[in-house]
Structures are given as structure tokens and as C-alpha cells.
Scaffold this active site. Structure first.
Site, PDB file in Angstrom:
ATOM      1  CG  ASP A 284     -20.871 -19.089  10.670  1.00  0.00           C
ATOM      2  OD1 ASP A 284     -20.428 -17.924  10.814  1.00  0.00           O
ATOM      3  OD2 ASP A 284     -22.023 -19.332  10.220  1.00  0.00           O
TER       4      ASP A 284
ATOM      5  NE  ARG B 145      -9.620   1.426  10.054  1.00  0.00           N
ATOM      6  CZ  ARG B 145      -8.517   2.152   9.859  1.00  0.00           C
ATOM      7  NH1 ARG B 145      -8.605   3.386   9.444  1.00  0.00           N
ATOM      8  NH2 ARG B 145      -7.320   1.623  10.072  1.00  0.00           N
TER       9      ARG B 145
ATOM     10  CB  CYS C 126     -20.412  -0.620  10.901  1.00  0.00           C
ATOM     11  SG  CYS C 126     -19.777  -2.267  11.216  1.00  0.00           S
TER      12      CYS C 126
ATOM     13  CE  LYS D  75     -24.627  -3.888  12.263  1.00  0.00           C
ATOM     14  NZ  LYS D  75     -24.322  -3.551  13.645  1.00  0.00           N
TER      15      LYS D  75
HETATM   16  N1  LIG Z   1     -17.968  -5.959   9.564  1.00  0.00           N
HETATM   17  C1  LIG Z   1     -17.362  -4.982  10.227  1.00  0.00           C
HETATM   18  O1  LIG Z   1     -16.582  -4.218   9.669  1.00  0.00           O
HETATM   19  C2  LIG Z   1     -17.595  -4.791  11.706  1.00  0.00           C
HETATM   20  C3  LIG Z   1     -16.752  -3.945  12.425  1.00  0.00           C
HETATM   21  C4  LIG Z   1     -16.987  -3.766  13.784  1.00  0.00           C
HETATM   22  C5  LIG Z   1     -18.058  -4.414  14.408  1.00  0.00           C
HETATM   23  N2  LIG Z   1     -18.863  -5.205  13.661  1.00  0.00           N
HETATM   24  C6  LIG Z   1     -19.974  -5.895  14.355  1.00  0.00           C
HETATM   25  O2  LIG Z   1     -19.590  -7.253  14.536  1.00  0.00           O
HETATM   26  C7  LIG Z   1     -20.727  -8.114  14.394  1.00  0.00           C
HETATM   27  C8  LIG Z   1     -20.471  -9.135  13.291  1.00  0.00           C
HETATM   28  O3  LIG Z   1     -20.356  -8.440  12.067  1.00  0.00           O
HETATM   29  P1  LIG Z   1     -19.880  -9.170  10.731  1.00  0.00           P
HETATM   30  O4  LIG Z   1     -19.758  -8.122   9.695  1.00  0.00           O
HETATM   31  O5  LIG Z   1     -18.707 -10.040  11.008  1.00  0.00           O
HETATM   32  O6  LIG Z   1     -21.154 -10.097  10.444  1.00  0.00           O
HETATM   33  P2  LIG Z   1     -21.301 -11.247   9.358  1.00  0.00           P
HETATM   34  O7  LIG Z   1     -22.709 -11.249   8.950  1.00  0.00           O
HETATM   35  O8  LIG Z   1     -20.233 -11.133   8.332  1.00  0.00           O
HETATM   36  O9  LIG Z   1     -20.995 -12.590  10.195  1.00  0.00           O
HETATM   37  C9  LIG Z   1     -21.809 -13.098  11.196  1.00  0.00           C
HETATM   38  C10 LIG Z   1     -21.686 -14.620  11.163  1.00  0.00           C
HETATM   39  O10 LIG Z   1     -22.330 -15.169  12.315  1.00  0.00           O
HETATM   40  C11 LIG Z   1     -22.924 -16.408  11.945  1.00  0.00           C
HETATM   41  N3  LIG Z   1     -23.898 -16.759  12.985  1.00  0.00           N
HETATM   42  C12 LIG Z   1     -25.048 -16.120  13.302  1.00  0.00           C
HETATM   43  N4  LIG Z   1     -25.631 -16.722  14.365  1.00  0.00           N
HETATM   44  C13 LIG Z   1     -24.841 -17.759  14.734  1.00  0.00           C
HETATM   45  C14 LIG Z   1     -24.887 -18.717  15.763  1.00  0.00           C
HETATM   46  N5  LIG Z   1     -25.874 -18.732  16.684  1.00  0.00           N
HETATM   47  N6  LIG Z   1     -23.891 -19.629  15.848  1.00  0.00           N
HETATM   48  C15 LIG Z   1     -22.885 -19.609  14.964  1.00  0.00           C
HETATM   49  N7  LIG Z   1     -22.769 -18.714  13.973  1.00  0.00           N
HETATM   50  C16 LIG Z   1     -23.736 -17.783  13.855  1.00  0.00           C
HETATM   51  C17 LIG Z   1     -23.470 -16.136  10.559  1.00  0.00           C
HETATM   52  O11 LIG Z   1     -23.687 -17.320   9.837  1.00  0.00           O
HETATM   53  C18 LIG Z   1     -22.335 -15.275   9.960  1.00  0.00           C
HETATM   54  O12 LIG Z   1     -21.377 -16.088   9.294  1.00  0.00           O
HETATM   55  C19 LIG Z   1     -21.910  -7.186  14.137  1.00  0.00           C
HETATM   56  O13 LIG Z   1     -22.556  -6.897  15.338  1.00  0.00           O
HETATM   57  C20 LIG Z   1     -21.262  -5.932  13.576  1.00  0.00           C
HETATM   58  O14 LIG Z   1     -22.019  -4.794  13.813  1.00  0.00           O
HETATM   59  C21 LIG Z   1     -18.671  -5.434  12.337  1.00  0.00           C
END
Ligand SMILES: NC(=O)c1ccc[n+]([C@@H]2O[C@H](COP(=O)([O-])OP(=O)(O)OC[C@H]3O[C@@H](n4cnc5c(N)ncnc54)[C@H](O)[C@@H]3O)[C@@H](O)[C@H]2O)c1
Length: 448
Positions: free
Chosen positions: A30, A152, A260, A263
């Protein structure tokens, strides 16, 4: 296998921990150094049931580590997963900057054939751009795969080990990549659907949009039931027994929230708009969801009259139980509106208080240490999140400490029987309200 996950948020951390548990060597990367420092100290940065113990176990075994260094980590990887955020832009479109930056970093780091699997939810065609970005930096062999995530929050570990299906979008019939991914996921013993990248990207959006549609649909039925004196829970049960419909996502409430559904529905409306298709149905789904949040305020106003100077208890801040995630939680807008109308709020959530404080910095909010504290001397109590501890509260005790025994239940956590026995004025969703005295409240239609 040597696995790297870029982006260690809800998806990246859970996936990384679970893949290490499956026996792989995993580095979670990260760019947020504070996050990586906490993880290296053994502190999980998110609340997810069972995650802490599994994380510690795999760090101790040497299979799991955390780093801010993409280049070093990616060099030896066989599969690199991208799990960075794709938050909404003001237009509703997904912000792909993080994904494209991650692709650039990966391109600068690759040295041999590697699979780059994109878990982030991205608009149809985005993975073609990811491929172009990587190939502008690395001329060797690699394969970009769309691998949308369906976990989820609150049951993320269970969902990772026992998903209903794994969707894998690969272009050009790349057999080597297919075989490697088949081997990677074989221990889970679940259906794998191989398709092209664009269809895979669409499957993710279409799935979330469909689930959001089910929620808005049952909420509309609930609103009609309230007016007609029918019971939405009975209706949903009767509908759900039909295999063509199914029971899931038919629970009426105050609408969907989280990182999710809001958005992804907005993004799909934009994706459709970009090819000149107006997605009318999905627009209505979003509109109904917005209306549903506000209904709790209508009920408050109808039961209390003016909110000026009234103390309102708020139970639950996270968008659903089992998580500390407060992104797009209905609680934000509901509390804002109560405060705008001169009310005072007392809030409690078992897990999400710290996260909520970071986004809600207004006077007239009292942060309470328990559900009972958040109800003391309150004129009404609103149930926003169905945490189990709210359901099992001593209702007699609750009534004795409130100024007025009024519950606006946005999640239908109590039965009519227990509420009547305790003597509350009770306003659930999609069911008849019950009042101890029909004379006190003037119930009318208006909206706040
Ligand atoms: N949260 C959910 O329940 C869920 C479920 C299914 C899909 N998703 C999808 O998965 C993706 C991630 O969601 P999330 O909830 O885990 O997001 P999040 O915001 O919790 O985590 C994203 C992480 O990526 C890091 N990051 C961003 N750019 C970076 C880079 N270039 N290098 C390294 N680290 C970087 C950020 O610092 C952050 O810690 C999204 O597209 C979301 O729509 C989320």
C-alpha cells in the site's frame, strides 16, 4: 505461489490474508505508509470478524508481509492483484487514477511473465487501458485479467473461501494464464466462469445493480404496505419462497449504503450514458434509495412534531453490521438532517464510532459508550444499523430511561409482540406502526 496485492484496504487485506492462509507467499503493498506501519505492528487497519487472528498466524509463519515498495515486491510475483479503490468522481463516474497509477508501478516493476489480475471494480474497457499502460513500460510477456471481487464486508473471509463463483475475464484465449488461475483457485472448489474481459467487468456492475434493484423494489413494496396495512415481512417471505425470486436482498429497511452499491449504481448509469443509453430503471433504483433514507426523518417529524431541541438517540453508524465501514452510510445524512432541524443527537455504534467521528464534526452530537447511554432522556430512538446487541436489549429498561418511548426502527429488528409488551410507540418499515395511545401523535404524510 508468490502473490502480490497492490492496495491493502478492505479487499486487499482480506484477500492477502486468505491467500496466505491457503499456503501462498503474499506481500500486501500500500502507498499509505501509516497503514503499512500499523499492519507491521500486527494491528489490522479494518474491522472484519476473524481477520486479526488469521493475519497474525500467517505473519508468524512467514507467508504474509506488508510493504510500501511496489517494485521490490512485484519483481518475484507470479500473480499481482490490483485491489486499489475506485471511488466516485462528482459526476458519478469511477475514479480510475489509483488503478492506472498501480498499473504504471507494476509496468515499471515487471521482469518476467506475470499475471496482473484486476479485482478493483472498473468500468467496461478499463482493463484494456491497464494493459496499454503496462505494455508502455514493459515489453516482456504478461497477461491482464479481470477478476472482479464479490466479497461482502462483515463476512469477507467466508466469502473469499466460499464464493458462489469466481469470474475470470481473459482476452486472447491465453491458456497459460487460464491454467495458472485454475490451479490457484482449485482448492476452493467453486465454479469458475471464464469469459472475456469486458463481459467480466460488466458482470460485476450488473450484479451489484441487480442487488440494489432488489433492495429498492422491496422498499417500494414496503412503502405501499405501510399505507395499506399489509406486512412487508410476510410479503417478502411469500415472494422469496418462489425459487425464481429467492429470499436474499428482500429485507425492507432504510436503503442500501456502503462503499459499493451507491458508487457502482451511479457508475453503471454513467457507463450506459457514455454509449448513449439512458438506464432509466437504475436511475429510479437510486432515487428510491435516497427517498428511503429520508423516510426515517418523516417518521420522526410525524411522531415528534418539531425536532427543535429534541434529543434523538441514534443506534448504529456503519452501513451494515459486522463492519466499521461508514462510506455512504445512511447515518451521515440522517444525522445531518436532524441537526439541521435543531435536534440534538446521541449516537452509539459498537465498532464504527472512530471512523464516523472523522467525517462528522458537528456540534450537538453526543458520542456515547453504550446503546443505553445513547437512549437516556431521548425523545425518540432511531435504529439505523441492525447490530445484534440492539435486538437483544432489555426493552423494559430502555423504556424506563427514555423521555418518551418512541422507536423509529429502520431495520425492523423487533417483533410486534415484544414492542407491544414493552409499551413503545413503534414505527417500523413496511408494517403497521403501533402506538400505546392513539391520541398522542398526529400522523400525516408530509416529508421533512
Ligand atoms: N469493500 C468492499 O466490500 C468491496 C467489495 C467488492 C469489490 N470492491 C472493490 O474493490 C476495490 C477496493 O475496494 P476497498 O473497499 O478495498 O478500497 P479501500 O479504499 O479500502 O482500499 C484501497 C487501498 O488502496 C491503496 N492504494 C491506492 N492506490 C494505490 C497504489 N497506487 N499503490 C498502492 N496502494 C494504493 C489505498 O491507500 C487503500 O489502502 C474497489 O474498486 C471496490 O469497488 C470492494
Amino acid at each position: 505461489m508468490n502473490i502480490v496485492i497492490i492496495g491493502t484496504g478492505y479487499v486487499g487485506l482480506v484477500s492477502g490474508v486468505c491467500y496466505a492462509e491457503m499456503g501462498h507467499n503474499v506481500v500486501c503493498v500500500d502507498h499509505d505508509a501509516n497503514k503499512i506501519d500499523s499492519l507491521n505492528l500486527g494491528e489490522s487497519t479494518i474491522f472484519e470478524p476473524g481477520l486479526n487472528e488469521m493475519m497474525s498466524r500467517n505473519v508468524r509463519s512467514g507467508r504474509l508481509s506488508f510493504s510500501t515498495k511496489t517494485i521490490e515486491s512485484v519483481r518475484n510475483a507470479e500473480i499481482v492483484f490490483i485491489a486499489v479503490g475506485t471511488p466516485p468522481l462528482p459526476s458519478g463516474q469511477a475514479n480510475l487514477n489509483y488503478v492506472f497509477k498501480a498499473a504504471e508501478n507494476i509496468g515499471e516493476s515487471l521482469s518476467k511473465y506475470t499475471i496482473v489480475a484486476v479485482k478493483s471494480t472498473v468500468p467496461v474497457g478499463s482493463n484494456d487501458v491497464v494493459e496499454q499502460i503496462i505494455s508502455s513500460k514493459f515489453s516482456g510477456d504478461f497477461c491482464v485479467v479481470s477478476l472482479p471481487e464479490f466479497l461482502r464486508e462483515g463476512s469477507a473471509i467466508e466469502d473469499t473461501f466460499h464464493p458462489d463463483r469466481i469470474i475470470i475475464g481473459i482476452d486472447n484465449n491465453d491458456e497459460r494464464t487460464k491454467e495458472q488461475l485454475k490451479n490457484f483457485y482449485a482448492p476452493l472448489n467453486v465454479p469458475m466462469v471464464f469469459t472475456d474481459r469486458k463481459s467480466s467487468e460488466m458482470i460485476k456492475y450488473a450484479s451489484n445493480a441487480f442487488l440494489a434493484t432488489k433492495i429498492s423494489f422491496i422498499n417500494e413494496i414496503a412503502n405501499i404496505c405501510e399505507k395499506l396495512g399489509a406486512n412487508v415481512e410476510e410479503v417478502a417471505y411469500g415472494m422469496g419462497l418462489d425459487n425464481r425470486i429467492g429470499m436474499s436482498f428482500l429485507k425492507a429497511g432504510i436503503g442500501y449504503g456502503g462503499s459499493c452499491f451507491p458508487k457502482d449504481t451511479e457508475a453503471l448509469i454513467q457507463i450506459a450514458g457514455n454509449v448513449e443509453h439512458e438506464f432509466k430503471l437504475l436511475r429510479s433504483v437510486v432515487e428510491v434509495n435516497q427517498y428511503q433514507r429520508m423516510k426515517i426523518l418523516t417518521k420522526l417529524k410525524n411522531s415528534l412534531g418539531s425536532l427543535e431541541g429534541k434529543e434523538i438517540g441514534i443506534w448504529g453508524l456503519s452501513f451494515k453490521p459486522g463492519t466499521d465501514d461508514i462510506r455512504e452510510t445512511p447515518a451521515i445524512e440522517i444525522i445531518d438532517r436532524i441537526l439541521d432541524h435543531g435536534g440534538l443527537v446521541k449516537v452509539y455504534d459498537p465498532i464504527a464510532m472512530d471512523n464516523f467521528k472523522k467525517v462528522m464534526d458537528r456540534p450537538n452530537i453526543k458520542w456515547c459508550s453504550s446503546s443505553l447511554r445513547a437512549s437516556e432522556n431521548c425523545d425518540a430512538l432511531c435504529v439505523i444499523t441492525e447490530w445484534p446487541e440492539f435486538k437483544y436489549i432489555d426493552l423494559m429498561k430502555l423504556k424506563s430511561i427514555m423521555r418518551r418511548p418512541i422507536i423509529i426502527d429502520g431495520r425492523n429488528i423487533y417483533s410486534d409482540h415484544e414492542i407491544k409488551e414493552a409499551g413503545f410507540d413503534y414505527f417500523p418499515v413496511g408494517k403497521k406502526a403501533s402506538r400505546t395511545s392513539g391520541d398522542i401523535f398526529h400522523i400525516q404524510g408530509g416529508e421533512i
